[in-house]
Design an enzyme around this catalytic site. Structure first.
Site, PDB file in Angstrom:
ATOM      1  N   GLY A   1      -8.396 -50.201   1.251  1.00 48.40           N
ATOM      2  CA  GLY A   1      -7.327 -50.900   0.548  1.00 48.40           C
ATOM      3  C   GLY A   1      -6.130 -50.006   0.258  1.00 48.40           C
TER       4      GLY A   1
ATOM      5  N   ALA B   1     -10.987 -55.465  -4.004  1.00 50.85           N
ATOM      6  CA  ALA B   1     -10.811 -56.800  -4.583  1.00 50.85           C
ATOM      7  C   ALA B   1     -10.620 -57.823  -3.474  1.00 50.85           C
ATOM      8  CB  ALA B   1      -9.600 -56.831  -5.517  1.00 50.85           C
TER       9      ALA B   1
ATOM     10  N   THR C   1      -4.798 -57.617 -12.464  1.00 53.45           N
ATOM     11  CA  THR C   1      -3.573 -58.234 -11.971  1.00 53.45           C
ATOM     12  C   THR C   1      -2.797 -58.984 -13.049  1.00 53.45           C
ATOM     13  OG1 THR C   1      -2.750 -59.933 -10.427  1.00 53.45           O
ATOM     14  CG2 THR C   1      -4.946 -60.255 -11.308  1.00 53.45           C
ATOM     15  N   ASP C   2      -1.508 -59.147 -12.819  1.00 50.60           N
ATOM     16  CA  ASP C   2      -0.662 -59.981 -13.675  1.00 50.60           C
ATOM     17  C   ASP C   2      -1.047 -61.453 -13.571  1.00 50.60           C
ATOM     18  OD1 ASP C   2       1.729 -61.317 -11.671  1.00 50.60           O
ATOM     19  OD2 ASP C   2       0.610 -59.632 -10.891  1.00 50.60           O
TER      20      ASP C   2
ATOM     21  N   TYR D   1      -7.582 -67.168  -7.751  1.00 52.76           N
ATOM     22  CA  TYR D   1      -7.540 -65.701  -7.740  1.00 52.76           C
ATOM     23  C   TYR D   1      -7.428 -65.159  -9.162  1.00 52.76           C
ATOM     24  CZ  TYR D   1      -5.484 -61.044  -7.283  1.00 52.76           C
ATOM     25  OH  TYR D   1      -5.199 -59.701  -7.419  1.00 52.76           O
TER      26      TYR D   1
ATOM     27  N   LYS E   1     -10.191 -62.861 -11.240  1.00 52.39           N
ATOM     28  CA  LYS E   1      -9.846 -61.534 -11.756  1.00 52.39           C
ATOM     29  C   LYS E   1     -10.036 -61.472 -13.266  1.00 52.39           C
ATOM     30  CE  LYS E   1      -8.334 -58.432  -9.825  1.00 52.39           C
ATOM     31  NZ  LYS E   1      -9.027 -57.236  -9.234  1.00 52.39           N
TER      32      LYS E   1
ATOM     33  N   TRP F   1       2.436 -56.955  -7.597  1.00 54.95           N
ATOM     34  CA  TRP F   1       3.307 -56.783  -6.429  1.00 54.95           C
ATOM     35  C   TRP F   1       3.127 -55.412  -5.764  1.00 54.95           C
ATOM     36  CZ3 TRP F   1       8.799 -59.218  -7.530  1.00 54.95           C
ATOM     37  CH2 TRP F   1       8.634 -60.504  -8.077  1.00 54.95           C
TER      38      TRP F   1
END
Length: 282
Positions: free
Chosen positions: A10, A57, A98-99, A122, A126, A147
């Protein structure tokens, strides 16, 4: 400090690789399949590291809408099993989130303790991962980001460079606002945090995101400028670019506590964009 990393191929793990000590171990999917949480826990017991970093992820946001069960296994059940294994061994566990755990409302940067309300599968998976990690009861750090871009893997920067080879005009969403985040900055943050947790820091939840905040359209314009490519970008609303998974409009993340607790400022995404473009286009 022996570090075990999940997610070898990743973006974040690739950025971690040159920062890791020589005795670190990075596991790929063949060595630790996140669709098999028990195998991930077993890998931790087998390698007996001092710190574990989960940089793996399920990141295919739209695909998760139709395959939420698998996404949940990868993003929640596997990290939960890793965190439990770490807790049983008394070692720190670090995890990238994540946001997308937020609903994207308003225009203020999200604080780490803001209410969560994901809009899509998603984000739900998360968030479930965060909850499973906290429930494990060990010393853990959750680092939310947004991002992510780098010279590796699939990301917005590389997509824009590819499109600019054959297109001189693009329509790109301009009402989603966030902070493009260099994978290298995330990797450096994880190393700093790992050292702190190894030395007794109790853990918690933090945010990292590039500054200044920007729309996807303006991020694209910066990429084209860095590449010296003439591409006209027309901004469009999210409503004109429908996707299977709804996206949050406000992806701004507040990184105040990351600076306060670890001395890590929010990264300058413009400088890293220029550097990455130079690597991709010599």
């Amino acid at each position: 400090m022996r570090i075990l990393v999940f997610g070898e191929t990743g973006q974040v793990a690739r950025a971690l690789a040159p920062l890791l000590p020589k005795d670190a171990v990075c596991l790929n999917r063949a060595q630790a399949d996140l669709l098999d949480p028990a195998a991930c826990a077993a890998a931790i017991h087998s390698h007996a590291p001092d710190v574990v970093i989960n940089a793996a992820a399920w990141t295919a946001v739209d695909k998760a809408e139709g395959e939420e069960t698998d996404a949940l296994t990868v993003n929640a059940l596997a990290p939960g099993a890793m965190a439990a294994a770490c807790a049983s061994r008394g070692i720190p566990f670090l995890h990238v989130s994540t946001d997308y755990v937020f609903d994207g409302s308003g225009d203020a940067p999200w604080q780490t303790d803001a209410p969560t309300a994901p809009l899509n599968a998603y984000g739900r998976t998360k968030l479930a991962g965060e909850q499973a990690i906290r429930a494990a009861g060990g010393r853990a750090a959750i680092l939310r980001t947004s991002w992510v871009f780098s010279t590796h893997g699939a990301n917005f920067l590389k997509t824009m460079l590819r499109l600019s080879e054959t297109r001189d005009a693009l329509s790109i969403v301009d009402d989603q606002i966030g902070g493009p985040t260099p994978a290298e900055a995330i990797a450096r943050a994880l190393i700093t945090m790992a050292e702190a947790l190894f030395n007794g820091h109790p853990g918690g939840t933090w945010h990292i995101a590039g500054t200044p905040f920007v729309s996807w359209a303006d991020f694209a314009r910066e990429i084209f400028a860095a590449a010296d490519r003439s591409v006209t970008v027309t901004g469009i609303p999210t409503a004109d670019y429908p996707t299977p998974a709804p996206r949050p409009l406000n992806s701004r993340l507040d990184g105040t506590t990351l600076l306060r607790d670890f001395g890590l400022p929010q990264p300058d995404w413009k400088a890293q964009t220029r550097a990455d473009v130079r690597r991709l286009i010599p």
